[in-house]
Scaffold this active site. Structure first.
Site, mmCIF file in Angstrom:
data_model
loop_
_atom_site.group_PDB
_atom_site.id
_atom_site.type_symbol
_atom_site.label_atom_id
_atom_site.label_comp_id
_atom_site.label_asym_id
_atom_site.label_seq_id
_atom_site.Cartn_x
_atom_site.Cartn_y
_atom_site.Cartn_z
ATOM 1 N N GLU A 1 0.611 -1.716 0.382
ATOM 2 C CA GLU A 1 0.508 -0.422 0.080
ATOM 3 C C GLU A 1 1.087 1.494 0.229
ATOM 4 O O GLU A 1 1.796 1.663 0.253
ATOM 5 C CB GLU A 1 -1.015 0.037 1.532
ATOM 6 C CG GLU A 1 -1.660 -1.201 1.160
ATOM 7 C CD GLU A 1 -2.443 -0.778 2.827
ATOM 8 O OE1 GLU A 1 -3.057 -1.614 3.039
ATOM 9 O OE2 GLU A 1 -2.106 0.400 3.837
ATOM 10 N N CYS B 1 3.330 8.282 1.064
ATOM 11 C CA CYS B 1 3.394 7.805 2.675
ATOM 12 C C CYS B 1 4.045 5.884 2.012
ATOM 13 O O CYS B 1 3.100 5.510 1.373
ATOM 14 C CB CYS B 1 2.099 7.722 3.545
ATOM 15 S SG CYS B 1 2.670 6.316 4.680
ATOM 16 N N CYS C 1 4.900 -6.301 8.506
ATOM 17 C CA CYS C 1 5.926 -6.302 10.031
ATOM 18 C C CYS C 1 5.687 -7.034 10.928
ATOM 19 O O CYS C 1 5.094 -7.578 11.494
ATOM 20 C CB CYS C 1 4.775 -4.639 10.479
ATOM 21 S SG CYS C 1 6.471 -4.197 11.156
ATOM 22 N N CYS D 1 2.720 -4.586 16.764
ATOM 23 C CA CYS D 1 2.517 -2.840 17.504
ATOM 24 C C CYS D 1 0.892 -3.409 17.354
ATOM 25 O O CYS D 1 -0.022 -3.604 16.594
ATOM 26 C CB CYS D 1 2.370 -1.617 17.077
ATOM 27 S SG CYS D 1 4.262 -1.387 16.874
ATOM 28 N N CYS E 1 -2.120 -1.785 15.317
ATOM 29 C CA CYS E 1 -2.080 -1.064 14.121
ATOM 30 C C CYS E 1 -1.895 -3.086 12.869
ATOM 31 O O CYS E 1 -1.684 -4.266 13.170
ATOM 32 C CB CYS E 1 -0.293 -1.508 13.281
ATOM 33 S SG CYS E 1 0.273 -1.351 11.729
ATOM 34 N N GLY F 1 5.694 -1.961 7.667
ATOM 35 C CA GLY F 1 7.039 -1.906 7.968
ATOM 36 C C GLY F 1 7.859 -1.242 8.349
ATOM 37 O O GLY F 1 7.002 -0.344 9.413
ATOM 38 N N GLU F 2 8.500 -1.772 8.727
ATOM 39 C CA GLU F 2 9.928 -1.245 10.124
ATOM 40 C C GLU F 2 11.408 -0.635 9.018
ATOM 41 O O GLU F 2 12.011 -1.668 9.154
ATOM 42 C CB GLU F 2 10.140 -1.837 11.080
ATOM 43 C CG GLU F 2 10.950 -1.317 12.510
ATOM 44 C CD GLU F 2 10.784 0.433 12.461
ATOM 45 O OE1 GLU F 2 9.513 0.567 13.154
ATOM 46 O OE2 GLU F 2 11.832 1.291 12.419
ATOM 47 N N SER G 1 10.093 7.467 9.496
ATOM 48 C CA SER G 1 8.872 6.516 11.028
ATOM 49 C C SER G 1 10.209 5.785 11.801
ATOM 50 O O SER G 1 9.649 4.687 10.861
ATOM 51 C CB SER G 1 7.734 6.752 11.450
ATOM 52 O OG SER G 1 6.921 6.667 11.681
ATOM 53 N N SER H 1 8.281 6.700 17.091
ATOM 54 C CA SER H 1 6.827 6.349 17.516
ATOM 55 C C SER H 1 6.635 5.694 18.817
ATOM 56 O O SER H 1 6.962 4.621 19.407
ATOM 57 C CB SER H 1 6.222 4.734 16.646
ATOM 58 O OG SER H 1 5.683 4.807 15.512
ATOM 59 N N LEU H 2 6.474 6.804 19.587
ATOM 60 C CA LEU H 2 6.355 6.589 21.216
ATOM 61 C C LEU H 2 5.248 5.851 21.714
ATOM 62 O O LEU H 2 5.748 4.947 22.512
ATOM 63 C CB LEU H 2 6.996 8.181 22.263
ATOM 64 C CG LEU H 2 7.439 7.768 23.035
ATOM 65 C CD1 LEU H 2 8.712 7.140 23.164
ATOM 66 C CD2 LEU H 2 7.685 9.503 23.958
ATOM 67 N N HIS H 3 3.953 6.163 21.863
ATOM 68 C CA HIS H 3 3.274 6.270 22.033
ATOM 69 C C HIS H 3 2.677 5.991 23.754
ATOM 70 O O HIS H 3 1.612 5.440 24.091
ATOM 71 C CB HIS H 3 2.153 5.171 21.204
ATOM 72 C CG HIS H 3 2.483 5.357 19.983
ATOM 73 N ND1 HIS H 3 2.134 6.448 19.461
ATOM 74 C CD2 HIS H 3 2.772 4.436 18.889
ATOM 75 C CE1 HIS H 3 2.468 6.324 18.037
ATOM 76 N NE2 HIS H 3 2.538 4.886 17.699
ATOM 77 N N ASN I 1 -6.333 5.372 14.690
ATOM 78 C CA ASN I 1 -7.103 4.944 13.940
ATOM 79 C C ASN I 1 -7.917 3.298 13.854
ATOM 80 O O ASN I 1 -7.127 2.538 14.293
ATOM 81 C CB ASN I 1 -7.180 4.913 12.497
ATOM 82 C CG ASN I 1 -7.620 5.516 11.181
ATOM 83 O OD1 ASN I 1 -8.868 4.610 11.262
ATOM 84 N ND2 ASN I 1 -7.086 5.413 10.460
ATOM 85 N N CYS J 1 -2.152 2.596 8.214
ATOM 86 C CA CYS J 1 -1.151 1.253 7.796
ATOM 87 C C CYS J 1 -1.835 0.486 7.454
ATOM 88 O O CYS J 1 -2.553 -0.586 8.587
ATOM 89 C CB CYS J 1 -0.618 1.492 9.316
ATOM 90 S SG CYS J 1 0.955 2.919 8.985
HETATM 91 N N1 SAH Z 1 7.164 0.909 11.765
HETATM 92 C C1 SAH Z 1 7.761 2.301 11.903
HETATM 93 C C2 SAH Z 1 6.450 2.867 11.008
HETATM 94 C C3 SAH Z 1 5.373 2.801 9.839
HETATM 95 S S1 SAH Z 1 3.859 2.949 11.025
HETATM 96 C C4 SAH Z 1 6.946 3.368 12.888
HETATM 97 O O1 SAH Z 1 6.890 2.383 14.053
HETATM 98 O O2 SAH Z 1 7.111 4.226 13.529
HETATM 99 C C5 SAH Z 1 3.532 5.173 11.012
HETATM 100 C C6 SAH Z 1 2.885 5.139 12.320
HETATM 101 O O3 SAH Z 1 0.818 5.371 12.259
HETATM 102 C C7 SAH Z 1 3.764 4.704 13.833
HETATM 103 O O4 SAH Z 1 3.386 5.942 14.512
HETATM 104 C C8 SAH Z 1 2.439 3.864 14.056
HETATM 105 O O5 SAH Z 1 2.636 3.612 15.450
HETATM 106 C C9 SAH Z 1 1.632 4.783 13.427
HETATM 107 N N2 SAH Z 1 0.007 3.275 13.318
HETATM 108 C C10 SAH Z 1 -0.061 2.503 13.243
HETATM 109 N N3 SAH Z 1 -1.230 2.202 13.075
HETATM 110 C C11 SAH Z 1 -2.161 3.161 13.448
HETATM 111 C C12 SAH Z 1 -3.673 2.903 14.116
HETATM 112 N N4 SAH Z 1 -4.127 2.032 13.185
HETATM 113 N N5 SAH Z 1 -3.831 4.501 14.112
HETATM 114 C C13 SAH Z 1 -2.729 5.123 14.261
HETATM 115 N N6 SAH Z 1 -1.583 5.333 14.707
HETATM 116 C C14 SAH Z 1 -1.464 4.156 13.967
#
Ligand code: SAH
Length: 346
Positions: A90, A103, A110, A114, A117, A157-158, A189, A212-214, A288, A331
Site C-alpha cells: 500500500e 506515504c 511487519c 504493535c 496496527c 513495515g519498519e 518513522s 513512534s513513542l505512544h 485509527n 497502515c
Molecule cells: N514501523 C514504523 C513506521 C510505520 S507505522 C513505526 O512504527 O513508526 C507509522 C505510524 O503509524 C507509527 O507511529 C504507528 O505507530 C502508527 N500507527 C499504526 N497503526 C495505527 C493506527 N491504527 N492508528 C494510529 N496510528 C497508527
C-alpha cells in the site's frame, strides 16, 4: 537484477559489461528515475533491440494498480500495488496546500507487532528493495501526472528493520539525476530500534526522524508495542539525543492517542518532560480504529486538553490532520481487506 535499484554508477558499470555505451545508462536512468516510466516499452528513445535486451537483463517491476481508493472528503488516494511475486503493498498520496506527499511502505507486512496496527497482523513477509520503495512514488507520479514534494516512510513495515535498503533509497530519491527530492522533505518513522537509530545518525542525513513513542512509561509502552521489551524509554531518549547532536535535526515524537489508555493529562506532563530535553516536536494522532482490535480514539476534548498541557510545558505540538478516513487510511488496512476478500473467495 532489479533495474530500479541500480544507482547511475552501478547501471553504467553493468551496461558496460553488456557492451552498451555510457550515455545509454544516462538515458535509461532518466526514464526510470526522472520520467517515472512504468514499463520498458515507454522508453521510446531507445532502440527496440535495446528495450528487448533490458527486459532480458533486468527485472522491472511494473507496479500494477490492484486498487485505488479516492477519498471523497479530501482527495487522498490510497493505492494497492500488486507485485509480480504475488505480494501486495500500500501507498498513499495526500494532497496538501504545500504540495503532494506520498506515504510509502518499507516492507511487505511487519514483524514489530504493535497492538493497534493492521500491518503487523500477519507478520513480516519480506523486505522491499530500494527500487520497490522508489517505484511506489514513481508509479503515483505516473498515474496522476503530478509532482511529489514530500515522502514519508510511514506505511507498512519498519524501515529500521530494512536499514541498508532504506539508506540506498534515500540516496537515490535525493539524487539530482532522479526526482531530486530534498532530504528535508523526507521523513522516516521508526518504532525505536535503538542501534539502528544511532547508525542512521552517523549518516548525518538532513531528513526528519520520527519516533513512534505512544506511551511515557515502559510498562504502558510494553502493552502497546512489543519492541518496548527490548529497549527502554531511557535508551530511546539517549538515542534521540545522540541523533540530534549528530545531525542537528529535531526528532518528531509520534503519539497515537488511545481513549483511556495513554491520553491522561498526567501522561501529557510526562511526555513534555521527555520531549523537552531532546528538543522533540510532538505529533498527536487520534488512533485509527481497526476492526481486529478494540482501541478507540480519544475525543476532541481530550485531545485539546492533552495538546494544551504539552504547550504549557513549552513543547511544540501538532495534531495530525486525518486524511482518507473513508478509504481504509490506516497502515495496512487496505492490503488486509483485499487479502481477506480473496481468502473468502477461495
Ligand atoms: N514501523 C514504523 C513506521 C510505520 S507505522 C513505526 O512504527 O513508526 C507509522 C505510524 O503509524 C507509527 O507511529 C504507528 O505507530 C502508527 N500507527 C499504526 N497503526 C495505527 C493506527 N491504527 N492508528 C494510529 N496510528 C497508527
Amino acid at each position: 537484477m532489479d533495474l530500479r535499484s541500480l544507482t547511475l554508477e552501478e547501471l553504467k558499470t553493468d551496461l558496460a559489461e553488456h557492451g552498451e555505451k555510457a550515455f545509454r545508462a544516462g538515458q535509461i536512468y532518466d526514464w526510470v528515475h526522472k520520467k517515472c516510466a512504468a514499463s520498458v516499452e515507454e522508453m521510446t528513445n531507445l532502440s527496440k533491440q535495446l528495450r528487448e535486451n533490458l527486459k532480458e537483463w533486468y527485472e522491472f517491476e511494473e507496479f500494477e494498480i490492484a486498487r485505488c481508493q479516492i477519498s471523497q472528503i479530501d482527495g487522498t488516494r490510497k493505492y494497492l500495488f500488486a507485485l509480480s511475486d504475488g505480494n501486495m503493498i500500500e501507498s498513499v498520496l495526500m494532497r496538501y496546500k504545500h504540495g503532494n506527499s506520498v506515504c510509502i511502505s518499507s516492507q511487505v507486512g511487519c514483524r514489530m507487532g504493535c497492538a493497534f496496527c493492521a500491518s503487523t497482523l500477519d507478520g513480516l513477509v519480506r523486505n522491499l528493495t530500494a527500487g520497490e520503495m522508489l517505484g511506489q512514488i514513481y508509479r503515483i507520479e505516473h498515474d496522476t501526472g503530478e509532482r511529489v514534494a514530500n515522502v514519508v516512510v510511514m506505511g507498512s513495515g519498519e524501515p529500521m528493520d530494512n536499514f541498508d535498503n532504506i539508506v540506498k533509497f534515500i540516496g537515490m530519491l535525493t539524487d539530482k539525476n532522479g526526482l531530486n527530492i530534498s532530504q528535508r522533505n523526507i521523513t522516516v518513522s521508526t518504532c525505536g530500534l535503538v542501534p539502528r537509530m544511532k547508525e542512521l545518525a552517523e549518516k548525518q542525513f538532513q531528513i526528519t526522524l520520527a519516533l513512534s513513542l505512544h506511551a511515557t512509561t515502559d510498562e504502558r509502552r510494553r502493552t502497546l508495542m512489543p519492541i518496548a521489551n527490548r529497549y527502554s524509554i531511557e535508551e530511546l531518549m539517549e538515542a534521540c539525543k545522540y541523533y540530534f547532536d549528530k545531525t542537528g535535526r529535531r526528532i518528531t515524537f509520534e503519539y497515537s492517542l488511545v481513549s483511556g489508555v495513554n491520553d491522561s493529562e498526567e501522561e501529557a506532563t510526562r511526555l513534555a518532560a521527555l520531549a523537552g530535553p531532546v528538543h522533540a516536536h510532538v505529533n498527536l494522532i487520534p488512533v485509527n480504529p481497526i476492526k481486529e482490535r478494540s482501541f478507540l480514539p480519544s475525543d476532541q476534548k481530550r485531545i485539546r486538553a492533552f495538546q494544551n498541557k504539552l504547550e504549557k510545558n513549552g513543547i511544540n505540538v501538532t495534531i495530525r490532520r486525518e486524511m482518507g478516513r473513508d478509504i481504509d487510511g490506516a497502515c495496512g488496512q487496505l492490503r488486509r481487506k483485499v487479502l481477506e476478500e480473496s481468502r473468502d473467495g477461495e
